[in-house]
Scaffold this motif. Sequence first.
Motif, PDB file in Angstrom:
ATOM      1  N   ALA A  71     -44.266 -38.501  37.468  1.00 22.72           N
ATOM      2  CA  ALA A  71     -43.108 -39.399  37.597  1.00 22.72           C
ATOM      3  C   ALA A  71     -42.183 -39.232  36.391  1.00 22.72           C
ATOM      4  O   ALA A  71     -42.650 -38.982  35.282  1.00 22.72           O
ATOM      5  CB  ALA A  71     -43.606 -40.842  37.674  1.00 22.72           C
ATOM      6  N   LYS A  82     -51.872 -48.481  47.961  1.00 17.41           N
ATOM      7  CA  LYS A  82     -50.829 -47.463  47.765  1.00 17.41           C
ATOM      8  C   LYS A  82     -49.447 -48.100  47.646  1.00 17.41           C
ATOM      9  O   LYS A  82     -48.667 -47.768  46.753  1.00 17.41           O
ATOM     10  CB  LYS A  82     -50.857 -46.461  48.928  1.00 17.41           C
ATOM     11  CG  LYS A  82     -49.822 -45.372  48.760  1.00 17.41           C
ATOM     12  CD  LYS A  82     -49.793 -44.395  49.906  1.00 17.41           C
ATOM     13  CE  LYS A  82     -48.592 -43.476  49.720  1.00 17.41           C
ATOM     14  NZ  LYS A  82     -48.458 -42.488  50.761  1.00 17.41           N
ATOM     15  N   SER A  83     -49.136 -49.020  48.564  1.00 20.45           N
ATOM     16  CA  SER A  83     -47.788 -49.589  48.528  1.00 20.45           C
ATOM     17  C   SER A  83     -47.644 -50.610  47.395  1.00 20.45           C
ATOM     18  O   SER A  83     -46.576 -50.720  46.800  1.00 20.45           O
ATOM     19  CB  SER A  83     -47.384 -50.169  49.881  1.00 20.45           C
ATOM     20  OG  SER A  83     -48.229 -51.233  50.211  1.00 20.45           O
ATOM     21  N   ALA A  84     -48.727 -51.313  47.051  1.00 20.12           N
ATOM     22  CA  ALA A  84     -48.618 -52.306  45.964  1.00 20.12           C
ATOM     23  C   ALA A  84     -48.276 -51.636  44.639  1.00 20.12           C
ATOM     24  O   ALA A  84     -47.506 -52.172  43.851  1.00 20.12           O
ATOM     25  CB  ALA A  84     -49.923 -53.095  45.846  1.00 20.12           C
ATOM     26  N   VAL A  85     -48.846 -50.473  44.396  1.00 20.29           N
ATOM     27  CA  VAL A  85     -48.604 -49.819  43.097  1.00 20.29           C
ATOM     28  C   VAL A  85     -47.586 -48.688  43.206  1.00 20.29           C
ATOM     29  O   VAL A  85     -47.241 -48.064  42.209  1.00 20.29           O
ATOM     30  CB  VAL A  85     -49.907 -49.253  42.476  1.00 20.29           C
ATOM     31  CG1 VAL A  85     -50.905 -50.372  42.229  1.00 20.29           C
ATOM     32  CG2 VAL A  85     -50.513 -48.163  43.350  1.00 20.29           C
ATOM     33  N   ASN A  86     -47.110 -48.430  44.436  1.00 18.82           N
ATOM     34  CA  ASN A  86     -46.149 -47.349  44.620  1.00 18.82           C
ATOM     35  C   ASN A  86     -46.692 -46.011  44.116  1.00 18.82           C
ATOM     36  O   ASN A  86     -46.072 -45.362  43.265  1.00 18.82           O
ATOM     37  CB  ASN A  86     -44.887 -47.671  43.827  1.00 18.82           C
ATOM     38  CG  ASN A  86     -43.708 -47.746  44.751  1.00 18.82           C
ATOM     39  OD1 ASN A  86     -43.657 -47.014  45.756  1.00 18.82           O
ATOM     40  ND2 ASN A  86     -42.774 -48.626  44.427  1.00 18.82           N
ATOM     41  N   ALA A  87     -47.842 -45.624  44.629  1.00 16.88           N
ATOM     42  CA  ALA A  87     -48.493 -44.403  44.132  1.00 16.88           C
ATOM     43  C   ALA A  87     -47.583 -43.188  44.308  1.00 16.88           C
ATOM     44  O   ALA A  87     -46.945 -43.020  45.341  1.00 16.88           O
ATOM     45  CB  ALA A  87     -49.810 -44.201  44.870  1.00 16.88           C
ATOM     46  N   HIS A  88     -47.538 -42.354  43.274  1.00 12.81           N
ATOM     47  CA  HIS A  88     -46.731 -41.126  43.353  1.00 12.81           C
ATOM     48  C   HIS A  88     -47.465 -40.035  44.111  1.00 12.81           C
ATOM     49  O   HIS A  88     -46.864 -39.210  44.784  1.00 12.81           O
ATOM     50  CB  HIS A  88     -46.400 -40.634  41.948  1.00 12.81           C
ATOM     51  CG  HIS A  88     -45.624 -41.623  41.142  1.00 12.81           C
ATOM     52  ND1 HIS A  88     -46.219 -42.490  40.267  1.00 12.81           N
ATOM     53  CD2 HIS A  88     -44.315 -41.909  41.132  1.00 12.81           C
ATOM     54  CE1 HIS A  88     -45.301 -43.268  39.720  1.00 12.81           C
ATOM     55  NE2 HIS A  88     -44.130 -42.934  40.232  1.00 12.81           N
ATOM     56  N   THR A  96     -51.069 -39.413  46.459  1.00  4.85           N
ATOM     57  CA  THR A  96     -52.278 -39.919  47.097  1.00  4.85           C
ATOM     58  C   THR A  96     -53.109 -38.704  47.491  1.00  4.85           C
ATOM     59  O   THR A  96     -52.661 -37.879  48.292  1.00  4.85           O
ATOM     60  CB  THR A  96     -51.930 -40.747  48.349  1.00  4.85           C
ATOM     61  OG1 THR A  96     -51.038 -41.783  47.959  1.00  4.85           O
ATOM     62  CG2 THR A  96     -53.168 -41.372  48.972  1.00  4.85           C
ATOM     63  N   ASN A 138     -52.615 -50.661  51.502  1.00  2.00           N
ATOM     64  CA  ASN A 138     -52.114 -51.791  50.712  1.00  2.00           C
ATOM     65  C   ASN A 138     -52.077 -51.461  49.219  1.00  2.00           C
ATOM     66  O   ASN A 138     -51.126 -51.795  48.524  1.00  2.00           O
ATOM     67  CB  ASN A 138     -52.984 -53.036  50.939  1.00  2.00           C
ATOM     68  CG  ASN A 138     -52.734 -53.644  52.310  1.00  2.00           C
ATOM     69  OD1 ASN A 138     -51.729 -53.335  52.960  1.00  2.00           O
ATOM     70  ND2 ASN A 138     -53.651 -54.483  52.767  1.00  2.00           N
ATOM     71  N   GLU A 189     -53.069 -53.353  40.727  1.00  2.00           N
ATOM     72  CA  GLU A 189     -51.833 -53.821  40.072  1.00  2.00           C
ATOM     73  C   GLU A 189     -52.075 -54.129  38.590  1.00  2.00           C
ATOM     74  O   GLU A 189     -51.279 -53.753  37.727  1.00  2.00           O
ATOM     75  CB  GLU A 189     -51.309 -55.074  40.786  1.00  2.00           C
ATOM     76  CG  GLU A 189     -50.701 -54.745  42.147  1.00  2.00           C
ATOM     77  CD  GLU A 189     -50.358 -55.989  42.965  1.00  2.00           C
ATOM     78  OE1 GLU A 189     -49.394 -55.913  43.749  1.00  2.00           O
ATOM     79  OE2 GLU A 189     -51.051 -57.017  42.824  1.00  2.00           O
ATOM     80  N   THR A 191     -47.484 -41.993  35.851  1.00  2.00           N
ATOM     81  CA  THR A 191     -47.660 -41.386  37.163  1.00  2.00           C
ATOM     82  C   THR A 191     -48.921 -41.989  37.783  1.00  2.00           C
ATOM     83  O   THR A 191     -49.967 -42.032  37.136  1.00  2.00           O
ATOM     84  CB  THR A 191     -47.853 -39.857  37.021  1.00  2.00           C
ATOM     85  OG1 THR A 191     -46.687 -39.324  36.407  1.00  2.00           O
ATOM     86  CG2 THR A 191     -48.091 -39.194  38.372  1.00  2.00           C
TER      87      THR A 191
END
Length: 304
Positions: A96, A217-223, A225, A215, A181, A101
Amino acid sequence: MFNSLSDRLTATFKNLRGKGKLTEADIDGTAREIRRALLDADVAVPVVREFIARIKARALGAEVAQALNPGQQVVKIVNEELVGILGGQTRQLEFAKQPPTIIMLAGLQGAGKTTLAGKLALHLKNQGHTPVLVACDLQRPNAVKQLQVGGQRAGVPVFAPHPGVSSESEAATGDPVAVAEQGVAHAKDSLHDVVIIDTAGRLGVDEELMRQAANIKSAVNAHETLFVIDAMIGQDAVNTAQAFNEGVDFSGVVLTKLDGDARGGAALSVASVTGKPVMYASTGEGLKDFEVFHPDRMARRILD
Ligand code: GDP
């Protein structure tokens, strides 16, 4: 006498050097050998079928180069197609612009995620990064502890909900999304530039597992996966990979247990049905048993 597919094909056609274009007869014979080699390498049946159709279409009427015989010419085409499906070049992690990242690991229980987390952390640390591991597998008894041991061996800190949690009932009370988080917030505070999140797996694909992973993945906005898959999974590779691809839309694949008997067919199955590149390979239980994945080397492993 000839064990490898390349050798068998080359030998079959050795007297036909420079014969012009590849014919239906040349291709049918070689297609049979290729099908057998791919099935031996445990590539999933539908993937083999599609692959053979592509090879046939490409090979029919292809000019046989002067320096090659038809068998070698087909081997060349097969090799190019294998490398292409496996992603062509080695795909690197994308870091990132604004650290940290965030890399999340997903896969079935027993695939090797927790083991891989320590290896990847060490690999990145050796490249000058300052990773932190985050323990979000709160389902499997001992997973947190296992990650802590791996982190300690790698010399990488581990963020966990309750340090040392090891009993199932205690662990199950944690909320993996909240832990993820908190782990990312901790990484920001402590200036870690990479966060590696270990997540829970199940013995089989199930909706709850997928929802939880999505959940996080979207909560932490993974760069990134990374889908971790056991190379020994065989024919199940297709269904499992498709389920995780739909569930978490992973960005790359890690193939584990390549030190076993598996010839790596799962790599081809997964890459073929998802179009996602294989990025790393795990080749044992030790921290150092880890490799950046090279499509050309895997193609050779399948062909040889
Ligand atoms: P997880 O449930 O996905 O976190 O899986 P684990 O990391 O706990 O691994 C499951 C088992 O596979 C453990 O016994 C590991 O030591 C073993 N394992 C993991 N990766 C490899 C590998 O590349 N080769 C071999 N031989 N064993 C592995």
